[in-house]
Motif scaffolding. Structure first.
Motif, PDB file in Angstrom:
ATOM      1  N   PHE A 117       5.204   5.043  13.584  1.00 52.17           N
ATOM      2  CA  PHE A 117       4.854   5.762  12.371  1.00 52.17           C
ATOM      3  C   PHE A 117       5.308   7.213  12.412  1.00 52.17           C
ATOM      4  CE2 PHE A 117       1.654   2.249  12.176  1.00 52.17           C
ATOM      5  CZ  PHE A 117       2.362   1.535  11.236  1.00 52.17           C
ATOM      6  N   GLU A 134      -5.362   4.982   0.730  1.00 50.62           N
ATOM      7  CA  GLU A 134      -4.315   4.269   1.469  1.00 50.62           C
ATOM      8  C   GLU A 134      -4.675   4.163   2.949  1.00 50.62           C
ATOM      9  OE1 GLU A 134      -0.627   6.245   0.537  1.00 50.62           O
ATOM     10  OE2 GLU A 134      -0.879   5.816  -1.599  1.00 50.62           O
ATOM     11  N   ARG A 135      -5.179   5.253   3.542  1.00 49.60           N
ATOM     12  CA  ARG A 135      -5.602   5.211   4.949  1.00 49.60           C
ATOM     13  C   ARG A 135      -6.702   4.180   5.146  1.00 49.60           C
ATOM     14  NH1 ARG A 135      -5.221  10.735   4.658  1.00 49.60           N
ATOM     15  NH2 ARG A 135      -7.449  10.936   4.379  1.00 49.60           N
ATOM     16  N   ILE A 157       0.846  -1.191   0.000  1.00 56.38           N
ATOM     17  CA  ILE A 157       0.000   0.000   0.000  1.00 56.38           C
ATOM     18  C   ILE A 157       0.883   1.243   0.000  1.00 56.38           C
ATOM     19  CG2 ILE A 157      -1.711   1.322   1.316  1.00 56.38           C
ATOM     20  CD1 ILE A 157      -2.668  -1.405   2.443  1.00 56.38           C
ATOM     21  N   TRP A 216       2.433   7.331   8.830  1.00 57.84           N
ATOM     22  CA  TRP A 216       1.015   7.448   9.136  1.00 57.84           C
ATOM     23  C   TRP A 216       0.829   8.561  10.149  1.00 57.84           C
ATOM     24  CZ3 TRP A 216      -1.419   1.984  10.181  1.00 57.84           C
ATOM     25  CH2 TRP A 216      -1.232   1.173   9.070  1.00 57.84           C
ATOM     26  N   VAL A 227      -6.892  -3.402   6.904  1.00 60.48           N
ATOM     27  CA  VAL A 227      -5.908  -4.427   7.247  1.00 60.48           C
ATOM     28  C   VAL A 227      -5.801  -4.553   8.765  1.00 60.48           C
ATOM     29  CG1 VAL A 227      -3.437  -4.988   7.193  1.00 60.48           C
ATOM     30  CG2 VAL A 227      -4.600  -4.292   5.096  1.00 60.48           C
ATOM     31  N   LEU A 228      -5.728  -3.421   9.460  1.00 57.63           N
ATOM     32  CA  LEU A 228      -5.641  -3.455  10.918  1.00 57.63           C
ATOM     33  C   LEU A 228      -6.908  -4.039  11.539  1.00 57.63           C
ATOM     34  CD1 LEU A 228      -3.912  -0.042  11.621  1.00 57.63           C
ATOM     35  CD2 LEU A 228      -2.907  -2.323  11.844  1.00 57.63           C
ATOM     36  N   ARG A 233      -5.248   0.616   4.873  1.00 51.83           N
ATOM     37  CA  ARG A 233      -4.482   0.281   6.083  1.00 51.83           C
ATOM     38  C   ARG A 233      -5.407   0.034   7.259  1.00 51.83           C
ATOM     39  NH1 ARG A 233      -0.505   4.591   4.100  1.00 51.83           N
ATOM     40  NH2 ARG A 233       1.225   3.347   3.335  1.00 51.83           N
TER      41      ARG A 233
END
Length: 95
Positions: free
Chosen positions: A85, A47-48, A9, A91, A54-55, A51
Motif C-alpha cells: 500500500f 473507506e477505511r 471501495i 492505504w 473486509v480484512l 476495508r
C-alpha cells in the motif's frame, strides 16, 4: 443493452448522500480539517472502515478454515500490507 458498472471501495464518481452526525462530531471534524475538506474526511473514514471490515471478515474466514494465525504470521502480513500500500499510496501503513 444495459451496462451496469460495479465500483470497488473508493472508486467511481462522487455521489451525494445525506448523513446525520452528532453536532459534537461534526464540529470536531470541521475543527480538524476545515469546512471544505469535510466530505473528503468522511469518505476516507468510511473507506477505511469498510476495508477494515473486509480484512476482518477474511481473517475470520481463514482462521475458521485453518486455525489461528500466529503472531509471526500477523507481523509478516502487516509488513506485506505496508509495502504494497505504500507503493500504491493507497492505504496508510499499519500502526
Amino acid at each position: 443493452m444495459s451496462s451496469e458498472t460495479t465500483y470497488g471501495i473508493g472508486e467511481g464518481p462522487a455521489t451525494r448522500v445525506s448523513l446525520s452526525l452528532s453536532e459534537g462530531t461534526a464540529e470536531a471534524i470541521r475543527a480538524r480539517v476545515g469546512k471544505r475538506e469535510f466530505s473528503a474526511f468522511i469518505a476516507e473514514a468510511v473507506e477505511r472502515e469498510l476495508r477494515g471490515q473486509v480484512l476482518d471478515e477474511y481473517l475470520a474466514d481463514y482462521e475458521s478454515r485453518k486455525g489461528p494465525v500466529s503472531g509471526q504470521a500477523r507481523q509478516r502480513a502487516r509488513q506485506v500490507f505496508d509495502e504494497v500500500f505504500a507503493e500504491e499510496d493507497a492505504w496508510p501503513a499499519a500502526g
